[in-house]
Design an enzyme around this catalytic site. Sequence first.
Site, PDB file in Angstrom:
ATOM      1  N   HIS A   8      -0.839   1.090  15.966  1.00 20.66           N
ATOM      2  CA  HIS A   8       0.222   1.149  14.964  1.00 20.66           C
ATOM      3  C   HIS A   8       1.559   0.660  15.520  1.00 20.66           C
ATOM      4  O   HIS A   8       2.550   0.679  14.805  1.00 20.66           O
ATOM      5  CB  HIS A   8       0.440   2.588  14.481  1.00 20.66           C
ATOM      6  CG  HIS A   8      -0.585   3.089  13.518  1.00 20.66           C
ATOM      7  ND1 HIS A   8      -1.919   3.194  13.824  1.00 20.66           N
ATOM      8  CD2 HIS A   8      -0.472   3.532  12.240  1.00 20.66           C
ATOM      9  CE1 HIS A   8      -2.580   3.687  12.780  1.00 20.66           C
ATOM     10  NE2 HIS A   8      -1.711   3.892  11.804  1.00 20.66           N
ATOM     11  N   PRO A  49      -4.368  -9.677   9.201  1.00 20.83           N
ATOM     12  CA  PRO A  49      -5.174 -10.288   8.128  1.00 20.83           C
ATOM     13  C   PRO A  49      -4.332 -11.209   7.231  1.00 20.83           C
ATOM     14  O   PRO A  49      -4.862 -12.124   6.611  1.00 20.83           O
ATOM     15  CB  PRO A  49      -5.692  -9.080   7.331  1.00 20.83           C
ATOM     16  CG  PRO A  49      -5.664  -7.956   8.307  1.00 20.83           C
ATOM     17  CD  PRO A  49      -4.475  -8.211   9.197  1.00 20.83           C
ATOM     18  N   ILE A  92      -0.722  -6.460  10.235  1.00 22.27           N
ATOM     19  CA  ILE A  92      -0.281  -7.652   9.490  1.00 22.27           C
ATOM     20  C   ILE A  92      -1.222  -8.840   9.696  1.00 22.27           C
ATOM     21  O   ILE A  92      -1.211  -9.785   8.916  1.00 22.27           O
ATOM     22  CB  ILE A  92       1.171  -8.040   9.894  1.00 22.27           C
ATOM     23  CG1 ILE A  92       1.860  -8.827   8.765  1.00 22.27           C
ATOM     24  CG2 ILE A  92       1.196  -8.824  11.192  1.00 22.27           C
ATOM     25  CD1 ILE A  92       3.347  -9.037   8.983  1.00 22.27           C
ATOM     26  N   LEU A 123      -5.891  -1.999  -0.641  1.00 20.22           N
ATOM     27  CA  LEU A 123      -5.616  -2.035   0.798  1.00 20.22           C
ATOM     28  C   LEU A 123      -6.100  -3.371   1.370  1.00 20.22           C
ATOM     29  O   LEU A 123      -7.234  -3.483   1.822  1.00 20.22           O
ATOM     30  CB  LEU A 123      -6.347  -0.857   1.446  1.00 20.22           C
ATOM     31  CG  LEU A 123      -5.809  -0.316   2.757  1.00 20.22           C
ATOM     32  CD1 LEU A 123      -6.398   1.054   3.004  1.00 20.22           C
ATOM     33  CD2 LEU A 123      -6.120  -1.238   3.916  1.00 20.22           C
ATOM     34  N   GLU A 149      -4.187  -6.774   3.258  1.00 25.09           N
ATOM     35  CA  GLU A 149      -2.933  -7.422   3.632  1.00 25.09           C
ATOM     36  C   GLU A 149      -2.877  -8.889   3.204  1.00 25.09           C
ATOM     37  O   GLU A 149      -1.831  -9.365   2.753  1.00 25.09           O
ATOM     38  CB  GLU A 149      -2.699  -7.292   5.140  1.00 25.09           C
ATOM     39  CG  GLU A 149      -2.354  -5.876   5.591  1.00 25.09           C
ATOM     40  CD  GLU A 149      -3.554  -4.947   5.698  1.00 25.09           C
ATOM     41  OE1 GLU A 149      -4.691  -5.438   5.611  1.00 25.09           O
ATOM     42  OE2 GLU A 149      -3.360  -3.723   5.858  1.00 25.09           O
ATOM     43  N   GLN A 160       2.074  -2.104   5.902  1.00 28.66           N
ATOM     44  CA  GLN A 160       2.359  -0.725   6.296  1.00 28.66           C
ATOM     45  C   GLN A 160       2.763  -0.573   7.767  1.00 28.66           C
ATOM     46  O   GLN A 160       3.643   0.212   8.082  1.00 28.66           O
ATOM     47  CB  GLN A 160       1.137   0.135   5.981  1.00 28.66           C
ATOM     48  CG  GLN A 160       1.470   1.579   5.806  1.00 28.66           C
ATOM     49  CD  GLN A 160       0.419   2.271   4.958  1.00 28.66           C
ATOM     50  OE1 GLN A 160      -0.723   2.433   5.380  1.00 28.66           O
ATOM     51  NE2 GLN A 160       0.789   2.670   3.764  1.00 28.66           N
ATOM     52  N   PHE A 161       2.135  -1.328   8.635  1.00 33.27           N
ATOM     53  CA  PHE A 161       2.519  -1.372  10.055  1.00 33.27           C
ATOM     54  C   PHE A 161       2.309  -2.798  10.535  1.00 33.27           C
ATOM     55  O   PHE A 161       1.362  -3.464  10.114  1.00 33.27           O
ATOM     56  CB  PHE A 161       1.644  -0.433  10.900  1.00 33.27           C
ATOM     57  CG  PHE A 161       1.903   1.022  10.666  1.00 33.27           C
ATOM     58  CD1 PHE A 161       2.826   1.731  11.434  1.00 33.27           C
ATOM     59  CD2 PHE A 161       1.214   1.702   9.663  1.00 33.27           C
ATOM     60  CE1 PHE A 161       3.051   3.078  11.205  1.00 33.27           C
ATOM     61  CE2 PHE A 161       1.438   3.050   9.424  1.00 33.27           C
ATOM     62  CZ  PHE A 161       2.357   3.743  10.196  1.00 33.27           C
ATOM     63  N   GLU A 203       0.845  -1.198   0.000  1.00 30.64           N
ATOM     64  CA  GLU A 203       0.000   0.000   0.000  1.00 30.64           C
ATOM     65  C   GLU A 203       0.877   1.244   0.000  1.00 30.64           C
ATOM     66  O   GLU A 203       1.774   1.367   0.844  1.00 30.64           O
ATOM     67  CB  GLU A 203      -0.884  -0.003   1.252  1.00 30.64           C
ATOM     68  CG  GLU A 203      -1.832  -1.191   1.299  1.00 30.64           C
ATOM     69  CD  GLU A 203      -2.254  -1.542   2.719  1.00 30.64           C
ATOM     70  OE1 GLU A 203      -2.040  -0.747   3.635  1.00 30.64           O
ATOM     71  OE2 GLU A 203      -2.798  -2.649   2.902  1.00 30.64           O
TER      72      GLU A 203
END
Lengths: 369, 325
Positions: free
Chosen positions: B129, B89, B87, B58, B60, B82-83, B29
Amino acid sequence: MLQQTRHDMVQYLRPNGWLTDEGKKVWGGLSREQKLDLYRWMVKVRLFDRRAVILQRQGRIGTYAPLEGQEAAQVGSALALGREDWIFPSYREHGVSMIAGMPLAHILLYWMGRVEGNTAPEGVRVLPPYVPIATQMPQAMGAAWASKLKRESSLAIAYFGDGATSEGDFHEACNFAGVFQLPVLFFCQNNQYAISVPFSRQSATSTVAEKGQAYGIPSVRVDGNDVLAVYHVTAEAAERARNGGGATLIEAVTYRQGSHTTADDATRYRDPEEVRIWVEERDPVDRCRRLLEREGLLSEEYIASWEECCKKEIQEAVDAAERAKAPPPTHLFNHVFETLPPSLLRQREELVRKEGGPDGSENPDPRHP
Amino acid sequence: MAVKTLIQGIHDGMREALRQDLRVVVLGEDVGKNGGVFRATEGLWQEFGEERVMDTPLAEAGIVGAAIGMAVNGLRPIAEIQFMGFIYPAFEQIVTHAARLRTRTQGQHPASLVIRAPYGGGIRAPELHSDSTESLFVHIPGLKVVVPSTPADAKGLLLAAVKDPDPVIYLEPMQIYRSVKGEVPDGWHEVPLGKARVLREGEDVTLITWGAMVPLAEKCAQAWAGRGISCEVIDVRSLYPLDEETIIASVKKTGRVVIVHEAPKTAGLGAELTALINEQAFLWLEAPITRVTGFDVPVPMFALENAFRPDQERVDRAISYVTSF
């Protein structure tokens, strides 16, 4: 070429064994061998499946997922693929796997709990059965993406059931495939039940096919017990994918005549009359046989000799699978990583001590546990 | 060699991989035009084009699932999540498939791919996050897990991960993305997976840590040196496989161990390190192995993150405990 979603069900071969007008054209375009192949494969798949159920009852293989009733969906679609295409199956796709070149003995070995059953011969692009539902779909999408990036003509196909359409992976795979116009076929065998739960409880839409619209991919609903229609719509979708036309969602409407697996009892949740209709009036093998007999391509003698031939091949596969020497216990460690780290080497040694040497022949040091 | 930040080291690694290996693609993403939310992929989309550096929807599981499929079909994907807090999913794709495709196919499909994810706290990021759940991945057979804490290691571990035939989870301590600077070798530079880094030699206490906790451990070691206690500091950097040799040699030398990690205590990697030391260096120990970790509470919103994360005071207390035991 299919230009838009078809929610009406494509059917070329009616349950009574007669072709529709459109079906006559498609049928006329096939060679005698192609016509016979559709039938021959369905018979082989069915005989294999029935034998596997017996093997499970005899305790010679573990729990098995039977496919009887879904032969047309599997045979029709698999015969429309090329050798270079990537196949991401679910656990019920024995028919697809054998057509793609997976030896019958490997398929049996898999159900005997043997990992060797997952390995495909060189050049056979079949992945192992995907057991957690729908997880094969994003991977098929990724394999198709790689084909597109590499400018190769291969496509990928993911096989899944109606239950899979409830999973997030279904949605994500379809969505990516639409966004990137990927050469992937999402082939849903809607066999009406996810174990015991009927499709009406999976989905508020009455078809799987209409879901394709949400992802901007063409979709088609086809009579999954009509081997000719399945073959034709899959071939069309494959051609479109190879020509840069992107993904297709195919819903093959079929029925699982048996239970979910040999550990399941479908009589607990299905109406016997419903089962009877599908088995007696809509069977995929019967209708194809009727057509071929009427066309003079099949005789009783031919059928008998083909069935004998299949049974012999299946018996040979059973023998080969049962004869296949089990790997030693240390095989556990062979493919975890390309190179084993020290901690795993030590764990391997622990197993060697327990088993008595790498080949299990003798214990080199019985003092160790 | 130029002096760069840690995130520049990561960037350099990806750029080098994209240059040298045409099979390498980057997907995730915002990794394309935007260059990543932390700018890790800055300029790569412009340099290599949208078929090598790809913005994805978007999703994961879709990103990691796609990467596995790409690996099966001959590419070497670097997937960005992204963070780390996002993760999960993709957890099924990683655990069920990436980790065991090699075993399941007896080596036919090794799932050679890299999954990058910024992790940990310290930057006052929004809620959820700042997770530090590396143990979840270390626990899964078939995965390798690495965490760089210097710009040179960032590049070297990334390129080693790209080259490695097995799936590698590459975790980036975002707190030190820009605060840590150092020289980064030019060209193709690899740091072998499975090798720890002894960044400071010492005789009395072994501090074992990784990621954003490395600068903290270093600072504590420096402070204790002034009090006549010499600490050896080990940056584990390869969480799986572990460099047992380096860790055990150090413990045998010092006899005292403090493990510092940001992740919660229970079943954190510190527990595994403690067990490892017990198995291999029990008789050398002069004091109980002591852990300074995040507390066993959900990672808090940032107003309380400093209370949650190990700090100098807690590490000092642990060093004081093991040296006075």
